[in-house]
Write an enzyme that holds these catalytic residues in place. Structure first.
Site, mmCIF file in Angstrom:
data_model
loop_
_atom_site.group_PDB
_atom_site.id
_atom_site.type_symbol
_atom_site.label_atom_id
_atom_site.label_comp_id
_atom_site.label_asym_id
_atom_site.label_seq_id
_atom_site.Cartn_x
_atom_site.Cartn_y
_atom_site.Cartn_z
ATOM 1 N N ARG A 25 -4.162 -4.606 13.027
ATOM 2 C CA ARG A 25 -2.961 -3.766 13.021
ATOM 3 C C ARG A 25 -2.964 -2.959 14.312
ATOM 4 O O ARG A 25 -3.813 -2.085 14.490
ATOM 5 C CB ARG A 25 -2.954 -2.841 11.808
ATOM 6 C CG ARG A 25 -2.921 -3.579 10.477
ATOM 7 C CD ARG A 25 -2.766 -2.613 9.332
ATOM 8 N NE ARG A 25 -3.901 -1.701 9.221
ATOM 9 C CZ ARG A 25 -3.869 -0.558 8.539
ATOM 10 N NH1 ARG A 25 -2.765 -0.168 7.954
ATOM 11 N NH2 ARG A 25 -4.953 0.199 8.454
ATOM 12 N N GLN B 223 4.654 4.246 8.072
ATOM 13 C CA GLN B 223 4.214 3.769 9.371
ATOM 14 C C GLN B 223 5.350 3.285 10.257
ATOM 15 O O GLN B 223 5.191 3.184 11.478
ATOM 16 C CB GLN B 223 3.179 2.658 9.197
ATOM 17 C CG GLN B 223 1.901 3.137 8.519
ATOM 18 C CD GLN B 223 0.796 2.106 8.532
ATOM 19 O OE1 GLN B 223 0.690 1.284 9.436
ATOM 20 N NE2 GLN B 223 -0.058 2.137 7.523
ATOM 21 N N TRP C 85 0.873 -1.186 0.000
ATOM 22 C CA TRP C 85 0.000 0.000 0.000
ATOM 23 C C TRP C 85 0.906 1.230 0.000
ATOM 24 O O TRP C 85 1.603 1.507 0.967
ATOM 25 C CB TRP C 85 -0.911 0.026 1.220
ATOM 26 C CG TRP C 85 -1.901 1.168 1.158
ATOM 27 C CD1 TRP C 85 -1.622 2.507 1.218
ATOM 28 C CD2 TRP C 85 -3.318 1.070 0.990
ATOM 29 N NE1 TRP C 85 -2.773 3.252 1.101
ATOM 30 C CE2 TRP C 85 -3.830 2.386 0.971
ATOM 31 C CE3 TRP C 85 -4.199 0.001 0.873
ATOM 32 C CZ2 TRP C 85 -5.195 2.656 0.838
ATOM 33 C CZ3 TRP C 85 -5.551 0.284 0.740
ATOM 34 C CH2 TRP C 85 -6.043 1.592 0.718
ATOM 35 N N LYS D 239 2.859 10.210 7.745
ATOM 36 C CA LYS D 239 2.149 9.807 8.957
ATOM 37 C C LYS D 239 2.892 10.215 10.237
ATOM 38 O O LYS D 239 2.586 11.217 10.853
ATOM 39 C CB LYS D 239 1.882 8.301 8.946
ATOM 40 C CG LYS D 239 0.864 7.860 7.898
ATOM 41 C CD LYS D 239 0.537 6.400 8.043
ATOM 42 C CE LYS D 239 -0.451 5.910 7.000
ATOM 43 N NZ LYS D 239 -1.809 6.393 7.189
ATOM 44 N N GLU E 171 7.722 -1.410 1.588
ATOM 45 C CA GLU E 171 7.564 -1.114 3.008
ATOM 46 C C GLU E 171 8.379 -2.139 3.801
ATOM 47 O O GLU E 171 8.272 -3.331 3.537
ATOM 48 C CB GLU E 171 6.102 -1.244 3.416
ATOM 49 C CG GLU E 171 5.132 -0.364 2.651
ATOM 50 C CD GLU E 171 3.719 -0.930 2.718
ATOM 51 O OE1 GLU E 171 3.018 -0.629 3.709
ATOM 52 O OE2 GLU E 171 3.327 -1.660 1.796
ATOM 53 N N ASP F 241 9.386 2.958 1.717
ATOM 54 C CA ASP F 241 8.241 3.724 2.192
ATOM 55 C C ASP F 241 8.074 3.441 3.685
ATOM 56 O O ASP F 241 7.576 2.391 4.082
ATOM 57 C CB ASP F 241 6.999 3.292 1.399
ATOM 58 C CG ASP F 241 5.721 3.961 1.869
ATOM 59 O OD1 ASP F 241 5.776 4.727 2.847
ATOM 60 O OD2 ASP F 241 4.672 3.715 1.262
#
Length: 435
Positions: A406, A246, A137, A272, A210, A243
């Site tokens: 999550r 998070q 994502w 974020k 990620e 990336d």
């Protein structure tokens, strides 16, 4: 009657809001503070997702509030070519935290930072093919959406030309196995790139990844994987984009997740967590790549590039993370959270796996059939039960992504609040299993 049942509110919401994803939660949130959000009845709901996985300092941190008030009174927004001290200072601070990635671009969202990173990679390499993981994502805009394979691909027409995916390594459901049944990620990676080479037109520009695939179900890249992936990229003249929307800014127990592996990407994107809930993202790269991009006329004007308000907030985030020792705290609290969730797993067969790093953990709900099939219905029931008991946590409900919670509470969460959340999860699982 509960004030959350305000008929006029919900009628207006239904009449005027575009539905953009999952159904809305059945509560009207009036305020938030620390590790809690508060609904219209004043009920405290423990926030185990840090807002949208972003509020690493919790809600309403006094130093963030003070920074916003001060900076709004000074200067919040300027023309794109104008610079302020918060922007330059934040770039300097980030560069010091990630040696080798000394050049920084400030934008607003994660998707926007990935758009800029991919655009830069294409320009610098002169190629156009972008590779990502099958459960990735990276955003809902343009090429970021084309590099997102976990959801949202059907019905929107063709993706960007040259979009490719390889399988995301999954230790819980390994495709390639060692004799002992564990994941053979090296063979999987070799096989994936063999297929990729067969499909490529010789224009592989970048791989965007990620370190922990969050929306993909908290799938962590195994130790050694990142180095092997970087080698694959170097062999093909590709750039490696990480990336860390998070995983950045301490959440995994390192300032950046890639630091555990000692592998520095060619381009790093942050979002974020760097804004602690406010819209701020960053693209970081090497001086050599930035120079090559500049010489080729790199263009990425946006309305809020280098805005001073979010940059000032980003500086305060770094200050608080340093002063409150939140990187080490994420590792310490993460161990407590992992132990608590693992205890629940040991008690209930529907909890198939607990995984992740630091304060970014996943708890996968499976059917009790022995084949590890995800149980979306049970997961949704547990989520609803936990919410009724005062805990908000998000489950990955999209098809093909598994019934995985999550869990990413603020880095500032107390040990007592963490135990309270774990207890609610355990009670919610028990209640749903007993039905």
């Amino acid at each position: 009657m509960s004030r959350n049942d305000d008929a006029a509110f919900w009628e207006s919401a239904n009449n005027h809001l575009i539905r953009y994803g999952s159904p809305f939660d059945p509560a009207i949130i009036e305020r938030a503070k620390g590790s809690y959000v508060y609904d219209a009845d004043g009920r405290a709901i423990l926030d185990f997702t840090s807002g949208q996985m972003s509020a690493v300092l919790g809600h309403g941190h006094p130093r963030i509030v003070e920074t916003v008030q001060r900076q709004v009174e000074t200067v919040a927004h300027l023309f794109s070519s104008m610079l302020t001290r918060p922007v330059v200072e934040l770039a300097e601070r980030l560069a010091a935290l990630a040696p080798g990635l000394e050049k920084v671009l400030f934008l607003s969202t994660g998707a926007e930072s990935n758009e800029a990173a991919i655009r830069m990679a294409k320009l610098v390499t002169g190629k156009h093919e972008i590779v990502a993981f099958s459960k990735s994502w990276h955003g809902m805009t343009g090429v970021a959406a084309s590099a997102t394979y976990s959801a949202g691909r059907k019905g929107y027409g063709p993706a960007a030309v040259g979009s490719f995916a390889i399988p995301a390594p999954n230790a819980f459901r390994p495709r390639f196995k060692h004799p002992d049944g564990s994941l053979d990620w090296q063979t999987e990676l070799d096989d994936a790139f063999e297929l990729l080479d067969a499909q490529s037109t010789g224009n592989l520009a970048a791989f965007v990844a990620e370190p922990i695939l969050s929306s993909g179900g908290i799938l962590e890249l195994p130790k050694g994987y990142l180095a092997a992936l970087k080698k694959k990229c170097e062999e093909r003249g590709m750039l490696l984009i990480l990336d860390e929307a998070q995983t950045g800014i301490g959440r995994t127990g390192d300032m950046f997740a890639f630091q555990r592996d000692g592998v520095t990407p060619d381009i790093l994107t942050l979002s974020k967590t760097i804004g602690a809930g406010l819209p701020l993202s960053a693209v970081m790269t090497t001086p050599e790549i930035e120079q090559a991009a500049y010489e080729k006329g790199f263009l990425f004007y946006t309305t809020h590039v280098s805005d001073p308000l979010p940059a000032a907030v980003g500086l305060t985030v770094l200050d608080v993370v340093r002063d409150e020792k939140l990187v080490a705290r994420a590792k310490q609290m993460g161990a407590q959270l992992y132990e608590g969730l693992s205890s629940i797993k040991d008690q209930y067969a529907c909890v198939g796996d607990v995984r992740g790093r630091g304060l970014l953990l996943g708890m996968e709900i499976i059917k009790e059939t022995g084949n590890r099939a995800p149980d979306h219905e049970m997961g949704a029931a547990i989520m609803a039960e936990a919410f009724k008991r005062g805990l908000s946590m998000n489950i990955v409900k999209m098809p093909g992504m598994g019934g995985v919670f999550r869990i990413a509470p603020p880095l500032t969460i107390s040990s007592e609040e963490l135990d309270k959340g774990i207890s609610i999860i355990g009670d919610a699982v028990k209640a749903c299993v007993s039905r």
